[in-house]
Scaffold this active site. Structure first.
Site, mmCIF file in Angstrom:
data_model
loop_
_atom_site.group_PDB
_atom_site.id
_atom_site.type_symbol
_atom_site.label_atom_id
_atom_site.label_comp_id
_atom_site.label_asym_id
_atom_site.label_seq_id
_atom_site.Cartn_x
_atom_site.Cartn_y
_atom_site.Cartn_z
ATOM 1 N N ARG A 46 30.340 -6.544 55.676
ATOM 2 C CA ARG A 46 30.221 -5.655 54.629
ATOM 3 C C ARG A 46 28.972 -4.730 54.913
ATOM 4 N NH1 ARG A 46 27.611 -7.430 50.889
ATOM 5 N NH2 ARG A 46 28.830 -9.271 50.374
ATOM 6 N N TYR A 98 37.194 19.339 43.402
ATOM 7 C CA TYR A 98 38.125 18.683 43.682
ATOM 8 C C TYR A 98 38.209 18.046 42.125
ATOM 9 C CZ TYR A 98 40.574 14.301 44.540
ATOM 10 O OH TYR A 98 41.562 13.164 44.452
ATOM 11 N N ASP A 170 29.384 19.304 49.442
ATOM 12 C CA ASP A 170 30.809 18.618 49.944
ATOM 13 C C ASP A 170 31.357 19.525 51.151
ATOM 14 O OD1 ASP A 170 33.434 17.549 50.382
ATOM 15 O OD2 ASP A 170 33.372 17.025 48.347
ATOM 16 N N LYS A 195 40.413 13.699 55.424
ATOM 17 C CA LYS A 195 41.182 14.967 55.685
ATOM 18 C C LYS A 195 40.788 15.371 57.217
ATOM 19 C CE LYS A 195 41.849 14.809 51.193
ATOM 20 N NZ LYS A 195 40.815 14.229 50.452
HETATM 21 O O1 P1T Z 1 40.395 11.187 48.542
HETATM 22 P P1 P1T Z 1 38.887 10.786 48.868
HETATM 23 O O2 P1T Z 1 38.790 10.577 50.431
HETATM 24 O O3 P1T Z 1 38.295 9.976 47.969
HETATM 25 O O4 P1T Z 1 37.989 12.146 48.958
HETATM 26 C C1 P1T Z 1 37.636 12.747 47.850
HETATM 27 C C2 P1T Z 1 37.380 14.291 47.848
HETATM 28 C C3 P1T Z 1 36.228 14.677 47.931
HETATM 29 N N1 P1T Z 1 36.011 15.883 48.127
HETATM 30 C C4 P1T Z 1 36.990 16.789 48.308
HETATM 31 C C5 P1T Z 1 36.654 18.523 48.328
HETATM 32 C C6 P1T Z 1 38.421 16.449 48.372
HETATM 33 O O5 P1T Z 1 39.240 17.477 48.426
HETATM 34 C C7 P1T Z 1 38.468 15.206 47.943
HETATM 35 C C8 P1T Z 1 39.929 14.547 47.784
HETATM 36 N N2 P1T Z 1 41.119 15.642 47.752
HETATM 37 C C9 P1T Z 1 42.447 15.597 47.611
HETATM 38 C C10 P1T Z 1 42.833 14.304 47.781
HETATM 39 C C11 P1T Z 1 42.949 16.778 47.494
HETATM 40 O O6 P1T Z 1 44.214 16.731 47.622
HETATM 41 O O7 P1T Z 1 42.472 17.722 47.136
#
Ligand code: P1T
Length: 381
Positions: A46, A98, A170, A195
């Site tokens: 961890r 998001y 972000d 992503k």
């Molecule tokens: O899904 P996660 O890895 O927890 O990330 C969250 C997140 C944070 N910032 C942005 C700009 C994002 O697009 C996302 C996650 N977005 C999607 C799952 C989506 O389909 O837009």
């Protein structure tokens, strides 16, 4: 080092024990100690894991940062950054962002004592006038999800710093290949590595990159104390994804430009959102602060009921109807009912997240196949 070289080599050294060219996947939760407290820098996974260490080094190098930390998801990274604050603190946030980020702010951190105001961060004057004495963070998504608004990072960093606040960007949609917010004076960068960094829709992960040592130590403490860490296999997959990031991004951007230009001339499409189109309100700003305009395209088909789009997604052969983005394959998402459903309907409508808004994550397939797919699906609307 130039980008393509950096992406291939970042964080990766041949394994000192065996010479393995790829970073080994250290499937271990614990590490033998010679005597209590006498060890090789690793005690418990961890806290540290060598595969994660290699990934964190690579992530830092990509953003030109002194430090990087990997988390179990993008939202776990967001959670850690918000935990730098204390009850009573105020945060200014991009209005278009998001849905999950909106949800964690409104439903987790607001009850905990933070307050949030959602503003149009493309407009510096509006941001300036929304500052309060207790504003500690300015949180910006650029390009934003799902409407691809582009906010001016250097000007927002100035405004935040003049008022003793920090700027968080972000950078998920842009990726470090297209945009480096820390070089434009942002303080903290967050990514959903799920992503483009991972790039193959097979991992959920988040990352934070930053230069300030004090914040790094606090975030490193939180990473271990809260424990939302990624496993070693996921770290390996993201390390592998990073090696082709520049190649993939070039193709994503090339295809997205063609798809956006096609949609812009289609009679059934009322509006296209893509920072690479001359009609985009921040076209010039995107040119200044991004290497290329990105792989995401949103567009509007003027319908009142999402059911009217059924024919469209049912006839798609190459695009898949799914949440998420940034993988090699093309996806289509309906923000109002999928990724942004956690935003109240009235707010969604004011923002422009209408029943007919569709968001494309344009993949790296042949652009002709993508356009033919969209063309025949649009005939079914
Ligand atoms: O899904 P996660 O890895 O927890 O990330 C969250 C997140 C944070 N910032 C942005 C700009 C994002 O697009 C996302 C996650 N977005 C999607 C799952 C989506 O389909 O837009």
């Amino acid at each position: 080092m130039k980008w393509h070289t950096l992406a291939v080599h970042a964080g990766t050294e041949p394994d000192p024990l065996t010479g393995a060219v790829m970073v080994p996947v250290y499937f271990t939760s614990t590490y033998a100690q010679e005597a209590p407290g006498v060890h090789k820098g690793y005690e418990y996974s961890r806290t540290h894991n060598p595969t994660r260490t290699a990934l964190e080094m690579a992530l830092a190098q990509l953003e030109g940062a002194s430090y990087a930390l990997a988390f179990a998801s993008g939202l776990a990274a967001t959670d850690a950054v918000l935990r730098l604050l204390s009850p009573g603190d105020h945060v200014l946030v991009s209005r278009d962002l998001y849905g999950g980020t909106y949800r964690i702010m409104r439903r987790v951190f607001e009850p905990w004592g933070l307050s949030f105001d959602f503003v149009d961060t493309t407009d510096v004057a509006q941001v300036e006038s929304a500052f309060r004495p207790e504003t500690r963070l300015l949180w910006v998504e650029t390009p934003s999800n799902p409407l691809l608004h582009v906010s001016p990072i250097p000007a927002l960093a100035d405004v935040a710093h003049q008022r003793g606040a920090k700027l968080v960007v972000d950078n998920t949609f842009a990726t470090p290949y297209l945009q480096n917010p820390l070089e434009m004076e942002a303080d903290i960068v967050v990514h959903s590595a799920t992503k483009y960094l991972g790039g193959h829709s097979d991992v959920v992960m988040g990352a934070i990159m930053l230069n300030r040592e004090e914040d790094y130590h606090r975030l490193r403490f939180l990473q271990n104390a809260v424990g939302a860490v990624p496993g070693p296999m996921d770290c390996f997959l993201v390390l592998r994804g990073i090696k082709t990031l520049p190649l993939r991004m070039q193709k994503h951007c090339e295809n997205a430009q063609k798809v956006a230009e096609f949609l812009a001339t289609h009679p059934k499409v009322a509006r296209v959102y893509y920072p690479g189109l001359l009609t985009h309100p921040q076209y010039l700003l995107a040119k200044q602060q991004m290497r290329l305009p990105g792989g995401m395209v949103s567009f509007e088909i003027p319908v009142q009921d999402p059911e009217d789009l059924r024919g469209f997604w049912e006839s798609l052969q190459v695009f898949t109807l799914a949440e998420s983005l940034g993988g090699v394959e093309s996806l289509v998402n309906h923000p109002a009912t999928m990724t942004h459903a956690s935003i109240p309907e009235e707010e969604r409508r004011t923002l422009g997240i209408t029943p007919g808004l569709l968001r494309l994550s344009v993949g790296i397939e042949d652009s002709e196949d993508l356009i033919i797919d969209l063309q025949s699906a649009l005939q079914r609307v």
